[in-house]
Design a protein around this motif. Sequence first.
Motif, PDB file in Angstrom:
ATOM      1  N   UNK A   1      39.901  39.367  31.956  1.00  0.00           N
ATOM      2  CA  UNK A   1      40.508  38.470  30.715  1.00  0.00           C
ATOM      3  C   UNK A   1      41.425  39.491  29.984  1.00  0.00           C
ATOM      4  N   UNK A   2      41.276  40.842  29.661  1.00  0.00           N
ATOM      5  CA  UNK A   2      42.163  41.673  29.257  1.00  0.00           C
ATOM      6  C   UNK A   2      43.446  41.971  30.160  1.00  0.00           C
ATOM      7  N   UNK A   3      43.338  42.165  31.390  1.00  0.00           N
ATOM      8  CA  UNK A   3      44.439  42.326  32.064  1.00  0.00           C
ATOM      9  C   UNK A   3      45.207  40.899  32.164  1.00  0.00           C
ATOM     10  N   UNK A   4      44.397  39.875  32.409  1.00  0.00           N
ATOM     11  CA  UNK A   4      45.190  38.670  32.486  1.00  0.00           C
ATOM     12  C   UNK A   4      46.046  38.401  31.071  1.00  0.00           C
ATOM     13  N   UNK A   5      45.407  38.833  29.967  1.00  0.00           N
ATOM     14  CA  UNK A   5      46.179  38.680  28.789  1.00  0.00           C
ATOM     15  C   UNK A   5      47.450  39.738  28.668  1.00  0.00           C
ATOM     16  N   UNK A   6      47.194  40.858  29.260  1.00  0.00           N
ATOM     17  CA  UNK A   6      48.408  41.695  29.152  1.00  0.00           C
ATOM     18  C   UNK A   6      49.556  41.525  30.231  1.00  0.00           C
ATOM     19  N   UNK A   7      49.131  41.162  31.380  1.00  0.00           N
ATOM     20  CA  UNK A   7      50.003  41.063  32.491  1.00  0.00           C
ATOM     21  C   UNK A   7      50.193  39.482  33.126  1.00  0.00           C
ATOM     22  N   UNK A   8      49.544  38.529  32.788  1.00  0.00           N
ATOM     23  CA  UNK A   8      49.456  37.236  33.073  1.00  0.00           C
ATOM     24  C   UNK A   8      48.373  36.992  34.214  1.00  0.00           C
ATOM     25  N   UNK A   9      48.082  35.772  34.660  1.00  0.00           N
ATOM     26  CA  UNK A   9      47.164  35.404  35.548  1.00  0.00           C
ATOM     27  C   UNK A   9      47.972  35.195  36.972  1.00  0.00           C
ATOM     28  N   UNK A  10      47.114  35.752  37.815  1.00  0.00           N
ATOM     29  CA  UNK A  10      47.910  35.708  39.373  1.00  0.00           C
ATOM     30  C   UNK A  10      47.948  34.363  39.738  1.00  0.00           C
ATOM     31  N   UNK A  11      48.933  34.194  40.620  1.00  0.00           N
ATOM     32  CA  UNK A  11      49.380  33.019  41.187  1.00  0.00           C
ATOM     33  C   UNK A  11      49.313  32.830  42.586  1.00  0.00           C
ATOM     34  N   UNK A  12      48.395  32.007  43.237  1.00  0.00           N
ATOM     35  CA  UNK A  12      47.858  32.088  44.612  1.00  0.00           C
ATOM     36  C   UNK A  12      46.839  32.846  45.124  1.00  0.00           C
ATOM     37  N   UNK A  13      46.270  32.589  46.177  1.00  0.00           N
ATOM     38  CA  UNK A  13      44.920  33.295  46.502  1.00  0.00           C
ATOM     39  C   UNK A  13      45.134  34.637  46.936  1.00  0.00           C
ATOM     40  N   UNK A  14      46.143  34.971  47.393  1.00  0.00           N
ATOM     41  CA  UNK A  14      46.462  36.485  47.779  1.00  0.00           C
ATOM     42  C   UNK A  14      46.658  37.212  46.591  1.00  0.00           C
ATOM     43  N   UNK A  15      47.461  36.724  45.521  1.00  0.00           N
ATOM     44  CA  UNK A  15      47.305  37.589  44.260  1.00  0.00           C
ATOM     45  C   UNK A  15      46.254  37.508  43.656  1.00  0.00           C
ATOM     46  N   UNK A  16      45.400  36.522  43.713  1.00  0.00           N
ATOM     47  CA  UNK A  16      44.138  36.497  43.101  1.00  0.00           C
ATOM     48  C   UNK A  16      42.991  37.645  43.747  1.00  0.00           C
ATOM     49  N   UNK A  17      43.098  37.648  45.148  1.00  0.00           N
ATOM     50  CA  UNK A  17      42.373  38.721  45.704  1.00  0.00           C
ATOM     51  C   UNK A  17      42.736  40.352  45.541  1.00  0.00           C
ATOM     52  N   UNK A  18      44.062  40.390  45.406  1.00  0.00           N
ATOM     53  CA  UNK A  18      44.686  41.739  44.889  1.00  0.00           C
ATOM     54  C   UNK A  18      44.305  41.935  43.758  1.00  0.00           C
ATOM     55  N   UNK A  19      44.374  41.092  42.734  1.00  0.00           N
ATOM     56  CA  UNK A  19      44.039  41.159  41.165  1.00  0.00           C
ATOM     57  C   UNK A  19      42.574  41.582  41.008  1.00  0.00           C
TER      58      UNK A  19
END
Length: 72
Positions: free
Chosen positions: A4-22
Amino acid sequence: MLDKEINRRFGKPKGSDAYHAHQAVIVQIVLIWERSLLAARTHSGPLQLLPDGARALTAADPLGELHTLFGV
C-alpha cells in the motif's frame, strides 16, 4: 502494508506483468528489511517494522540513518 505504501508513492501497477514485477519487488524489499533486522513478518501476516526500521523510516535523512545503524 508495504504494498500500500509503495502504491501510494509510485502508483498502482497496470497489467498482469507489471503486477507480478511489482509483487517481486515487494518480496525482495521484505527480505532485505528482514535480513537487516529493520522489519519482521508476524504470525498473522503483516510486516512489522522493528524499532530501528521505524526510526529509519521517519528520519529526516532515512539513508543517513541506515548508514548510522549499519556503521557504513
